[in-house]
Scaffold this active site. Sequence first.
Site, PDB file in Angstrom:
ATOM      1  N   HIS A  39       0.843  -1.198   0.000  1.00  0.00           N
ATOM      2  CA  HIS A  39       0.000   0.000   0.000  1.00  0.00           C
ATOM      3  C   HIS A  39       0.873   1.240   0.000  1.00  0.00           C
ATOM      4  O   HIS A  39       1.674   1.436   0.901  1.00  0.00           O
ATOM      5  CB  HIS A  39      -0.915   0.017   1.230  1.00  0.00           C
ATOM      6  CG  HIS A  39      -2.143  -0.817   1.032  1.00  0.00           C
ATOM      7  ND1 HIS A  39      -3.342  -0.546   1.619  1.00  0.00           N
ATOM      8  CD2 HIS A  39      -2.345  -1.919   0.280  1.00  0.00           C
ATOM      9  CE1 HIS A  39      -4.236  -1.439   1.240  1.00  0.00           C
ATOM     10  NE2 HIS A  39      -3.654  -2.294   0.433  1.00  0.00           N
ATOM     11  N   LYS A  98      -0.293   1.438  14.887  1.00  0.00           N
ATOM     12  CA  LYS A  98       1.074   1.463  15.403  1.00  0.00           C
ATOM     13  C   LYS A  98       1.426   0.307  16.359  1.00  0.00           C
ATOM     14  O   LYS A  98       2.606   0.040  16.598  1.00  0.00           O
ATOM     15  CB  LYS A  98       1.323   2.786  16.153  1.00  0.00           C
ATOM     16  CG  LYS A  98       1.397   3.986  15.243  1.00  0.00           C
ATOM     17  CD  LYS A  98       2.731   4.051  14.524  1.00  0.00           C
ATOM     18  CE  LYS A  98       2.711   4.909  13.301  1.00  0.00           C
ATOM     19  NZ  LYS A  98       2.650   4.181  12.046  1.00  0.00           N
ATOM     20  N   PRO A 140      -5.902   2.002  18.186  1.00  0.00           N
ATOM     21  CA  PRO A 140      -5.501   1.448  16.887  1.00  0.00           C
ATOM     22  C   PRO A 140      -5.509   2.425  15.699  1.00  0.00           C
ATOM     23  O   PRO A 140      -4.992   2.082  14.640  1.00  0.00           O
ATOM     24  CB  PRO A 140      -6.494   0.302  16.652  1.00  0.00           C
ATOM     25  CG  PRO A 140      -7.620   0.559  17.576  1.00  0.00           C
ATOM     26  CD  PRO A 140      -7.110   1.363  18.720  1.00  0.00           C
ATOM     27  N   TYR A 180       2.835   8.137   9.770  1.00  0.00           N
ATOM     28  CA  TYR A 180       2.062   6.950   9.401  1.00  0.00           C
ATOM     29  C   TYR A 180       2.994   5.813   8.960  1.00  0.00           C
ATOM     30  O   TYR A 180       2.807   4.649   9.322  1.00  0.00           O
ATOM     31  CB  TYR A 180       1.069   7.282   8.282  1.00  0.00           C
ATOM     32  CG  TYR A 180      -0.026   6.250   8.131  1.00  0.00           C
ATOM     33  CD1 TYR A 180      -1.167   6.302   8.912  1.00  0.00           C
ATOM     34  CD2 TYR A 180       0.099   5.202   7.216  1.00  0.00           C
ATOM     35  CE1 TYR A 180      -2.169   5.352   8.806  1.00  0.00           C
ATOM     36  CE2 TYR A 180      -0.900   4.245   7.097  1.00  0.00           C
ATOM     37  CZ  TYR A 180      -2.029   4.329   7.894  1.00  0.00           C
ATOM     38  OH  TYR A 180      -3.007   3.374   7.788  1.00  0.00           O
TER      39      TYR A 180
HETATM   40  P1  RFL Z   1      -0.120  -9.826  22.499  1.00  0.00           P
HETATM   41  O1  RFL Z   1      -0.452 -10.004  21.072  1.00  0.00           O
HETATM   42  O2  RFL Z   1      -1.183  -9.417  23.446  1.00  0.00           O
HETATM   43  O3  RFL Z   1       0.534 -11.186  22.992  1.00  0.00           O
HETATM   44  C1  RFL Z   1       0.809 -11.439  24.358  1.00  0.00           C
HETATM   45  C2  RFL Z   1       0.869 -12.933  24.560  1.00  0.00           C
HETATM   46  O4  RFL Z   1       1.208 -13.194  25.938  1.00  0.00           O
HETATM   47  C3  RFL Z   1       0.353 -14.203  26.446  1.00  0.00           C
HETATM   48  N1  RFL Z   1       0.259 -14.070  27.925  1.00  0.00           N
HETATM   49  C4  RFL Z   1       0.942 -14.849  28.782  1.00  0.00           C
HETATM   50  N2  RFL Z   1       1.797 -15.846  28.585  1.00  0.00           N
HETATM   51  C5  RFL Z   1       2.322 -16.452  29.687  1.00  0.00           C
HETATM   52  N3  RFL Z   1       1.994 -16.091  30.962  1.00  0.00           N
HETATM   53  C6  RFL Z   1       1.128 -15.095  31.193  1.00  0.00           C
HETATM   54  N4  RFL Z   1       0.802 -14.753  32.438  1.00  0.00           N
HETATM   55  C7  RFL Z   1       0.573 -14.415  30.082  1.00  0.00           C
HETATM   56  N5  RFL Z   1      -0.295 -13.395  29.939  1.00  0.00           N
HETATM   57  C8  RFL Z   1      -0.476 -13.191  28.629  1.00  0.00           C
HETATM   58  C9  RFL Z   1      -0.975 -13.971  25.743  1.00  0.00           C
HETATM   59  O5  RFL Z   1      -1.776 -15.134  25.751  1.00  0.00           O
HETATM   60  C10 RFL Z   1      -0.487 -13.605  24.332  1.00  0.00           C
HETATM   61  O6  RFL Z   1      -0.321 -14.733  23.513  1.00  0.00           O
HETATM   62  O7  RFL Z   1       1.066  -8.750  22.672  1.00  0.00           O
HETATM   63  P2  RFL Z   1       2.324  -8.458  21.726  1.00  0.00           P
HETATM   64  O8  RFL Z   1       3.020  -9.732  21.322  1.00  0.00           O
HETATM   65  O9  RFL Z   1       3.099  -7.399  22.397  1.00  0.00           O
HETATM   66  O10 RFL Z   1       1.696  -7.884  20.361  1.00  0.00           O
HETATM   67  C11 RFL Z   1       1.031  -6.661  20.332  1.00  0.00           C
HETATM   68  C12 RFL Z   1      -0.021  -6.633  19.223  1.00  0.00           C
HETATM   69  O11 RFL Z   1      -0.833  -7.780  19.340  1.00  0.00           O
HETATM   70  C13 RFL Z   1      -0.867  -5.362  19.283  1.00  0.00           C
HETATM   71  O12 RFL Z   1      -0.059  -4.234  19.523  1.00  0.00           O
HETATM   72  C14 RFL Z   1      -1.652  -5.114  17.967  1.00  0.00           C
HETATM   73  O13 RFL Z   1      -2.606  -6.113  17.735  1.00  0.00           O
HETATM   74  C15 RFL Z   1      -2.358  -3.738  18.001  1.00  0.00           C
HETATM   75  N6  RFL Z   1      -3.172  -3.484  16.797  1.00  0.00           N
HETATM   76  C16 RFL Z   1      -2.604  -3.069  15.622  1.00  0.00           C
HETATM   77  N7  RFL Z   1      -1.265  -2.916  15.529  1.00  0.00           N
HETATM   78  C17 RFL Z   1      -0.689  -2.562  14.338  1.00  0.00           C
HETATM   79  O14 RFL Z   1       0.540  -2.383  14.295  1.00  0.00           O
HETATM   80  N8  RFL Z   1      -1.417  -2.404  13.169  1.00  0.00           N
HETATM   81  C18 RFL Z   1      -2.772  -2.554  13.178  1.00  0.00           C
HETATM   82  O15 RFL Z   1      -3.388  -2.453  12.119  1.00  0.00           O
HETATM   83  C19 RFL Z   1      -3.420  -2.864  14.440  1.00  0.00           C
HETATM   84  N9  RFL Z   1      -4.738  -3.021  14.493  1.00  0.00           N
HETATM   85  C20 RFL Z   1      -4.558  -3.650  16.850  1.00  0.00           C
HETATM   86  C21 RFL Z   1      -5.327  -3.395  15.669  1.00  0.00           C
HETATM   87  C22 RFL Z   1      -5.211  -4.066  18.017  1.00  0.00           C
HETATM   88  C23 RFL Z   1      -6.580  -4.190  18.036  1.00  0.00           C
HETATM   89  N10 RFL Z   1      -7.183  -4.609  19.242  1.00  0.00           N
HETATM   90  C24 RFL Z   1      -8.086  -5.676  19.322  1.00  0.00           C
HETATM   91  C25 RFL Z   1      -6.649  -4.115  20.496  1.00  0.00           C
HETATM   92  C26 RFL Z   1      -6.690  -3.526  15.664  1.00  0.00           C
HETATM   93  C27 RFL Z   1      -7.335  -3.881  16.852  1.00  0.00           C
HETATM   94  C28 RFL Z   1      -8.833  -3.943  16.814  1.00  0.00           C
HETATM   95  C1  PHB Z   2      -6.816  -3.204  10.438  1.00  0.00           C
HETATM   96  O1  PHB Z   2      -7.203  -3.980  11.331  1.00  0.00           O
HETATM   97  O2  PHB Z   2      -6.764  -3.550   9.242  1.00  0.00           O
HETATM   98  C2  PHB Z   2      -6.409  -1.822  10.799  1.00  0.00           C
HETATM   99  C3  PHB Z   2      -6.480  -1.423  12.132  1.00  0.00           C
HETATM  100  C4  PHB Z   2      -6.096  -0.135  12.475  1.00  0.00           C
HETATM  101  C5  PHB Z   2      -5.678   0.743  11.474  1.00  0.00           C
HETATM  102  C6  PHB Z   2      -5.598   0.345  10.169  1.00  0.00           C
HETATM  103  C7  PHB Z   2      -5.972  -0.950   9.811  1.00  0.00           C
HETATM  104  O3  PHB Z   2      -5.331   2.020  11.811  1.00  0.00           O
END
Ligand code: RFL
Ligand code: PHB
Length: 394
Positions: free
Chosen positions: A75, A301, A297, A389
């Site tokens: 993209h 980032k 989100p 971004y």
């Molecule tokens: P995670 O993914 O939460 O993984 C943590 C892991 O640790 C485990 N855990 C344990 N293990 C052992 N002992 C314990 N006591 C434990 N407690 C927990 C958990 O089971 C899990 O497997 O953290 P990590 O690895 O730091 O990764 C972070 C990302 O997952 C997060 O920042 C992103 O998903 C945020 N996010 C987005 N980030 C982007 O860069 N681009 C995006 O487009 C984007 N979209 C999003 C998002 C997050 C969203 N939500 C649901 C918050 C969109 C959404 C809707």
């Molecule tokens: C996605 O889940 O595709 C997503 C989430 C947050 C953004 C952009 C894309 O800012």
Amino acid sequence: MKSLSTQVVIVGSGPSGLLLGALLHKAGVDHIIVERQSGDYVLGRIRAGVLEQGTTDLLDYVGVGARMHHEGLRHDAFALIFKGAFHRINISDRQGGKHMTVYGQTEVTKDLMDHRSKLGLQTIYEAGDSVAVHDFDTDHPRVTFNKDGESYEIKARFIAGCDGYHGVCRASVPAGSIQNFEKVYPFGWLGVLSDTPPVYHEVTYSNTERGFALSSLRSNTRSRYYIQCGMDEKVENWSDDRFWTEFKTRIDPDAAKRLVTGPSLEKSIAPLRSFVAEPMRFGSMFLAGDAAHIVPPTGAKGLNLAAGDVNVLSQAIVEYFQEQSVAGIDNYSSRCLRRVWNAERFSWWFTSLMHKFPDTEGFGQKIQEAELDYLVHSEAALQSITENYVGLAH
Ligand code: RFL
Ligand code: PHB
């Protein structure tokens, strides 16, 4: 008690833990990952979708980039909608050819998990709530847990807390040694994943009088859409029909006419929060990714920040073992926090610009529209938003 030993115990097998494991392995540092949940549970979470180039470069570096290059979508732009009109913002032209890649977090996780299995790297799944961290104020920290009726202890030189926002590592730090900064927003995102062609082929953020919407995608046949919703909203109250009807009001009229709707494969509500814990190192334990910080989100980032942290952390740990130098581990926290606060600022600003706030009413909406109008007509403002971004250097 069964006793194991390694150089680094990684707590958590989300993207932070898995990528850190791959980076340490590549540099010849031994580690074991301990995860609370099962592998299938970790793979089932639908989250991030947009990767910065710094993140895709790291995935390439550890040797898991092949499927991402084949199936991921390059993209070069994203778009903003306000006052019903669509404005495309080119990133690559303004940022020296840098671009984003649309490739789901689920896929990144799967590629990193497959890589571990191929290399025979040890991940202990389903350790449950018993995981505990000990003695991280010394040079010989330990992680303990119970699994299948047996107690385990892993001795290591370092612990990497990659266990997300609700993890045990940050929670184990004495209150006087850690400072938390937090902002909770008065709304959430209701997200839907569906096998329908995306209404826009680039990530499109909408500001409307009814609230924010985001049109994203996972492929040319799979859409990922979000709408701003109330904090107390329940997902059960949102039938697919209700979602599509509301979503249509938050995109431009031409897009609303061509929108293809269909059954949701996943539907969930995520609260929006900004959070930073300082510092990110406590003796022999480091925090990385969501364990240390959360961004709303808007701006995508979160996962990219996590990748940045584990890149810095792996270099610091490798330097310690290979060069007997503590410079990297001593600088870990300050080096990461500078980048983290930059991304916090950007995500907070972009969230504030795009969402409907309950307390600002008509005036707030007009100010947002004025700022958006300035943004899309000012080359200086466009340089700034695209620079942020696409991501600041890791
Ligand atoms: P995670 O993914 O939460 O993984 C943590 C892991 O640790 C485990 N855990 C344990 N293990 C052992 N002992 C314990 N006591 C434990 N407690 C927990 C958990 O089971 C899990 O497997 O953290 P990590 O690895 O730091 O990764 C972070 C990302 O997952 C997060 O920042 C992103 O998903 C945020 N996010 C987005 N980030 C982007 O860069 N681009 C995006 O487009 C984007 N979209 C999003 C998002 C997050 C969203 N939500 C649901 C918050 C969109 C959404 C809707
Ligand atoms: C996605 O889940 O595709 C997503 C989430 C947050 C953004 C952009 C894309 O800012």
